[in-house]
Scaffold this motif. Structure first.
Motif, PDB file in Angstrom:
ATOM      1  N   MET A   1       2.695  -0.664 -10.733  1.00 48.92           N
ATOM      2  CA  MET A   1       1.406  -1.047 -10.718  1.00 48.92           C
ATOM      3  C   MET A   1       0.246  -0.106 -10.869  1.00 48.92           C
ATOM      4  N   THR A   2      -0.867  -0.760 -11.221  1.00 46.32           N
ATOM      5  CA  THR A   2      -1.921   0.275 -11.762  1.00 46.32           C
ATOM      6  C   THR A   2      -2.751   0.596 -10.447  1.00 46.32           C
ATOM      7  N   GLU A   3      -3.569   1.906 -10.707  1.00 45.12           N
ATOM      8  CA  GLU A   3      -4.168   2.299  -9.549  1.00 45.12           C
ATOM      9  C   GLU A   3      -5.391   1.332  -8.765  1.00 45.12           C
ATOM     10  N   GLY A   4      -5.297   1.320  -7.627  1.00 47.06           N
ATOM     11  CA  GLY A   4      -5.995   0.449  -6.970  1.00 47.06           C
ATOM     12  C   GLY A   4      -5.533  -1.170  -6.803  1.00 47.06           C
ATOM     13  N   ASN A   5      -4.069  -1.326  -6.886  1.00 46.11           N
ATOM     14  CA  ASN A   5      -3.490  -2.510  -7.007  1.00 46.11           C
ATOM     15  C   ASN A   5      -3.735  -3.027  -5.425  1.00 46.11           C
ATOM     16  N   GLU A   6      -3.917  -4.318  -5.109  1.00 44.88           N
ATOM     17  CA  GLU A   6      -3.700  -4.772  -3.765  1.00 44.88           C
ATOM     18  C   GLU A   6      -2.203  -5.274  -3.587  1.00 44.88           C
ATOM     19  N   ALA A  20       0.407   6.764  -3.668  1.00 53.62           N
ATOM     20  CA  ALA A  20      -0.241   6.513  -2.265  1.00 53.62           C
ATOM     21  C   ALA A  20      -0.478   5.238  -1.869  1.00 53.62           C
ATOM     22  N   VAL A  21      -0.408   4.642  -0.570  1.00 56.86           N
ATOM     23  CA  VAL A  21      -0.670   3.464  -0.169  1.00 56.86           C
ATOM     24  C   VAL A  21      -1.798   3.707   0.944  1.00 56.86           C
ATOM     25  N   PRO A  48       8.100   5.706   4.811  1.00 56.10           N
ATOM     26  CA  PRO A  48       6.944   6.349   4.074  1.00 56.10           C
ATOM     27  C   PRO A  48       6.726   7.483   4.829  1.00 56.10           C
ATOM     28  N   GLU A  49       6.292   8.685   3.701  1.00 53.66           N
ATOM     29  CA  GLU A  49       5.723   9.804   4.328  1.00 53.66           C
ATOM     30  C   GLU A  49       4.226   9.662   4.964  1.00 53.66           C
ATOM     31  N   PRO A  50       3.726  10.246   6.066  1.00 49.92           N
ATOM     32  CA  PRO A  50       2.311  10.087   6.479  1.00 49.92           C
ATOM     33  C   PRO A  50       1.676  11.189   5.517  1.00 49.92           C
ATOM     34  N   LEU A  51       0.433  10.651   5.107  1.00 47.75           N
ATOM     35  CA  LEU A  51      -0.324  11.522   4.342  1.00 47.75           C
ATOM     36  C   LEU A  51      -1.706  11.863   4.678  1.00 47.75           C
ATOM     37  N   GLY A  52      -1.873  11.309   5.637  1.00 50.16           N
ATOM     38  CA  GLY A  52      -3.300  11.513   6.398  1.00 50.16           C
ATOM     39  C   GLY A  52      -4.185  10.185   6.393  1.00 50.16           C
ATOM     40  N   PHE A  53      -5.554  10.463   6.274  1.00 50.07           N
ATOM     41  CA  PHE A  53      -6.595   9.381   6.260  1.00 50.07           C
ATOM     42  C   PHE A  53      -7.470   9.674   5.081  1.00 50.07           C
ATOM     43  N   ASP A  54      -7.846   8.577   4.438  1.00 51.83           N
ATOM     44  CA  ASP A  54      -8.944   8.907   3.532  1.00 51.83           C
ATOM     45  C   ASP A  54     -10.451   8.762   4.057  1.00 51.83           C
ATOM     46  N   ALA A  55     -11.214   8.932   3.227  1.00 50.85           N
ATOM     47  CA  ALA A  55     -12.791   9.090   3.757  1.00 50.85           C
ATOM     48  C   ALA A  55     -13.330   7.928   4.364  1.00 50.85           C
ATOM     49  N   GLU A  56     -12.617   6.454   4.172  1.00 54.25           N
ATOM     50  CA  GLU A  56     -12.925   5.399   4.986  1.00 54.25           C
ATOM     51  C   GLU A  56     -12.383   5.233   6.149  1.00 54.25           C
ATOM     52  N   VAL A  60      -3.184   7.006   4.994  1.00 58.93           N
ATOM     53  CA  VAL A  60      -2.629   7.114   3.725  1.00 58.93           C
ATOM     54  C   VAL A  60      -1.178   7.311   3.887  1.00 58.93           C
ATOM     55  N   LEU A  61      -0.422   6.794   3.259  1.00 58.54           N
ATOM     56  CA  LEU A  61       1.134   6.838   3.159  1.00 58.54           C
ATOM     57  C   LEU A  61       1.627   6.938   1.793  1.00 58.54           C
ATOM     58  N   SER A  62       2.733   7.632   1.726  1.00 55.47           N
ATOM     59  CA  SER A  62       3.439   7.494   0.538  1.00 55.47           C
ATOM     60  C   SER A  62       3.929   6.374  -0.085  1.00 55.47           C
ATOM     61  N   TYR A  63       4.007   5.834  -1.270  1.00 58.85           N
ATOM     62  CA  TYR A  63       4.485   4.487  -1.907  1.00 58.85           C
ATOM     63  C   TYR A  63       5.950   4.719  -2.208  1.00 58.85           C
ATOM     64  N   VAL A  64       6.687   3.610  -1.509  1.00 61.46           N
ATOM     65  CA  VAL A  64       8.292   3.652  -1.613  1.00 61.46           C
ATOM     66  C   VAL A  64       8.516   2.671  -2.796  1.00 61.46           C
ATOM     67  N   PRO A  65       8.963   3.080  -3.832  1.00 58.49           N
ATOM     68  CA  PRO A  65       9.316   2.094  -4.917  1.00 58.49           C
ATOM     69  C   PRO A  65      10.278   1.398  -4.803  1.00 58.49           C
ATOM     70  N   GLY A  66      10.438   0.148  -5.149  1.00 54.18           N
ATOM     71  CA  GLY A  66      11.397  -0.894  -5.214  1.00 54.18           C
ATOM     72  C   GLY A  66      10.951  -2.189  -4.751  1.00 54.18           C
TER      73      GLY A  66
END
Length: 256
Positions: A1-6, A20-21, A48-56, A60-66
């Motif tokens: 998937m490309t960046e920003g995909n829903e 990241a998700v 998923p691995e927790p990666l914190g929170f974004d500016a909004e 934010v979580l790691s993306y798990v492929p599959g």
């Protein structure tokens, strides 16, 4: 998937940005991130691995492929998929036994007694990442909450066996076939399929219906839409199906 995909989401809008998700954060997000970090510390990587929170303020979580499927397609209705999902659930539960909830923790669903583990709360094909025909991770821990093992296991069996009435669009197989698949799932998890499991499945669905109605009354557009689309009707039909075929399912459990 490309960046920003829903990405797909039953309730929330979820976007992938790189590896990241980004998801809307609920009040339970801090507790869930602590839980996910605990799982990592225990060596469990099927989440998923927790990666914190974004500016909004989105989590934010790691993306798990599959691959993730709303319901299992015919080519994944296999013993390998069922047993791998059951083993993954058992490993998840076992990894949560040392997790210590904090007094300030908030959970989307209420904790249930006995709090043997932290339940995923929504273990189903649509929250299961599959690679090469095997379940490798569970995602979307929004519904996680402390509770008994059978509470989570029963819902997973309901979704994966599946224990649906024929009128449910995700249903397949005869009652006997569903029962045998349920027994296989439970055996791989490490406990028998029995009457307690069926009772827990029905009670879990009743609790889900009550939760959906309460959220809709509080103004949740997503749950209002789900009810309008007939989700509650499906669950009520499935509860009746479990009661009507209780003896058949118990007999199938004994065969497996």
């Amino acid at each position: 998937m490309t960046e920003g995909n829903e990405l797909r989401g039953g309730v929330n809008v979820v976007r992938r940005v790189g590896d990241a998700v980004h998801r809307p954060a609920t009040a339970a997000a801090p507790a869930i991130h602590r839980l996910l970090r605990h799982l990592r510390d225990q060596g469990f990587e099927g989440a998923p691995e927790p990666l914190g929170f974004d500016a909004e303020g989105r989590e934010v979580l790691s993306y798990v492929p599959g691959d993730v499927h709303e319901a299992l397609p015919p080519d994944l209705r296999t013993p390998e998929l069922l047993t791998s999902a059951a083993v993954l659930l058992r490993r998840l539960h076992d990894a949560t036994t040392g997790f210590a909830p904090a007094p300030e923790d908030r959970w989307l669903l209420p904790p249930r007694s006995p709090a043997e583990v932290v339940c995923h709360g929504d273990t189903a094909p649509y929250n299961c990442v599959v690679r090469e025909g095997r379940a490798v991770a569970f995602i979307d821990f929004d519904a996680a909450h402390p509770g008994p093992r059978v509470w989570d296991l029963a819902y997973a069996v309901y979704r994966f066996a599946p224990l649906h009435a024929p009128t449910n669009p995700d249903s397949y197989g005869t009652v006997a076939e569903q029962g045998r698949r349920a027994a296989l799932f439970c055996r791989a998890y490490g406990r028998p399929a029995d009457a307690e499991l069926l009772d827990a499945a029905a009670e879990r669905l009743r609790a889900l219906i009550a939760f959906m109605r309460a959220e809709a009354e509080r103004g949740s557009a997503a749950f209002q839409a789900h009810i309008a689309e007939g989700h509650v009707d499906l669950y009520e039909t499935d509860i009746a199906y479990l009661a009507a075929h209780r003896a058949d399912l118990l007999s199938a459990f004994a065969e497996e």
